[in-house]
Design a protein around this motif. Structure first.
Motif, short mmCIF file in Angstrom:
data_model
loop_
_atom_site.label_atom_id
_atom_site.label_comp_id
_atom_site.label_asym_id
_atom_site.label_seq_id
_atom_site.Cartn_x
_atom_site.Cartn_y
_atom_site.Cartn_z
N SER A 15 -0.19 28.02 -3.90
CA SER A 15 0.32 27.40 -5.25
C SER A 15 -0.53 27.71 -6.38
CB SER A 15 0.41 26.05 -5.03
OG SER A 15 -0.91 25.67 -4.51
N ASN A 22 1.56 21.04 -9.87
CA ASN A 22 2.21 19.86 -9.25
C ASN A 22 3.82 19.73 -9.20
OD1 ASN A 22 3.87 19.04 -11.93
ND2 ASN A 22 1.82 19.30 -12.82
N GLU A 23 4.28 19.08 -8.56
CA GLU A 23 5.74 19.07 -8.13
C GLU A 23 6.75 19.04 -9.36
OE1 GLU A 23 4.37 15.71 -6.98
OE2 GLU A 23 3.04 17.08 -5.92
N LYS A 24 6.33 18.79 -10.56
CA LYS A 24 7.17 18.71 -11.49
C LYS A 24 7.32 20.22 -12.39
CE LYS A 24 7.42 13.88 -12.44
NZ LYS A 24 6.24 13.07 -11.63
N LEU A 28 8.41 25.64 -9.70
CA LEU A 28 8.53 25.14 -8.44
C LEU A 28 10.01 25.05 -8.15
CD1 LEU A 28 7.76 24.43 -5.65
CD2 LEU A 28 6.93 22.36 -6.65
N GLN A 29 10.66 24.33 -9.11
CA GLN A 29 12.23 24.08 -8.96
C GLN A 29 12.92 25.58 -8.75
OE1 GLN A 29 12.71 21.16 -8.32
NE2 GLN A 29 10.55 21.09 -9.06
N LYS A 32 11.90 27.21 -5.34
CA LYS A 32 12.60 26.19 -4.04
C LYS A 32 14.16 26.39 -4.09
CE LYS A 32 9.94 22.34 -3.23
NZ LYS A 32 9.80 20.65 -3.29
N TRP A 61 6.49 24.53 0.69
CA TRP A 61 7.55 24.39 -0.03
C TRP A 61 8.82 25.00 0.77
CZ3 TRP A 61 4.98 27.45 -4.59
CH2 TRP A 61 3.95 26.43 -5.23
N GLU A 64 9.57 22.08 2.98
CA GLU A 64 10.39 20.95 2.29
C GLU A 64 11.92 21.47 2.16
OE1 GLU A 64 7.67 18.69 -0.46
OE2 GLU A 64 7.93 20.73 -1.41
N ASN A 95 -2.64 17.07 -1.15
CA ASN A 95 -2.17 18.23 -0.45
C ASN A 95 -2.06 17.79 1.16
OD1 ASN A 95 -1.87 19.78 -2.82
ND2 ASN A 95 -4.20 20.43 -2.66
N LEU A 98 1.17 16.37 1.62
CA LEU A 98 2.29 17.24 1.48
C LEU A 98 2.44 17.74 3.12
CD1 LEU A 98 4.69 18.91 0.51
CD2 LEU A 98 2.86 20.63 -0.76
#
Length: 184
Positions: A15, A22-24, A28-29, A32, A61, A64, A95, A98
């Motif tokens: 990462s 961060n996930e936002k 990252l979107q 994924k 990721w 997930e 972390n 996660l």
């Protein structure tokens, strides 16, 4: 994909190598989304197992994403293969959470070494194990942007010299193109 890949190792950048903290993060979107599309393609072509080694970044990721796909593809299994027994214990709480979430989603979880961290050779042993127990790798890596994945990629290319082993790379260009591709 020439050969059917039944067991796929997914790896790539950490990462921090991608500047995602961060996930936002919109990056990252996109990652994924691309991983989900590629994993679906593999499943539709016979994939049974995705293996990840728990690295912070692409590997967790991917774990997930596999968990998200399981209701649609119940035949898809997730294996979390850690390098050593106390892997992740030194991480911050977010972390560690996660990693724990991916562990709970995994159909199989174990470590190559059942000892705590002793030396970097444990990571080499992990690579050897993963190459022996998978048919291919999906790697988020771009040779123009060197990083940790280069070590696995080098080992995988050596394996290709002696047996069929599929290596598919997702490059920075692929990720950038996915931003503008609504079909992905």
């Amino acid at each position: 994909m020439e050969e059917t890949v039944k067991k796929l190792y997914i790896t790539g950048y950490q990462s921090y190598e991608l500047g995602i903290f961060n996930e936002k993060d919109p990056k990252l979107q996109v990652i994924k989304k691309v991983l989900k599309n590629e994993i679906k393609n593999y499943v539709e072509n016979g994939l049974e197992w995705v293996m990840v080694a728990g690295g912070l970044g692409i590997e967790l990721w991917a774990g997930e994403v596999v968990a998200e796909l399981k209701p649609t593809y119940p035949e898809l299994k997730l294996a979390l293969i850690l390098p050593f027994a106390d892997y992740g214990n030194q991480w911050n709480e977010k972390n560690q959470l996660l990693l724990t979430e991916v562990k709970t989603q995994a159909d199989f979880c174990d470590s190559v070494s059942h000892e705590p961290y002793k030396n970097p050779g444990q990571f080499k042993n992990l690579t050897t194990f993963l190459l022996a127990h998978t048919d291919g790798a999906l790697i988020v890596y771009d040779e123009e942007f060197p990083g940790k994945p280069k070590y696995f990629l080098s080992a995988a290319r050596k394996v290709q010299e002696t047996k069929p082993y599929s290596i598919q790379s997702i490059t920075m260009d692929d990720l950038e193109n996915a931003i503008f591709d609504d079909s992905v």
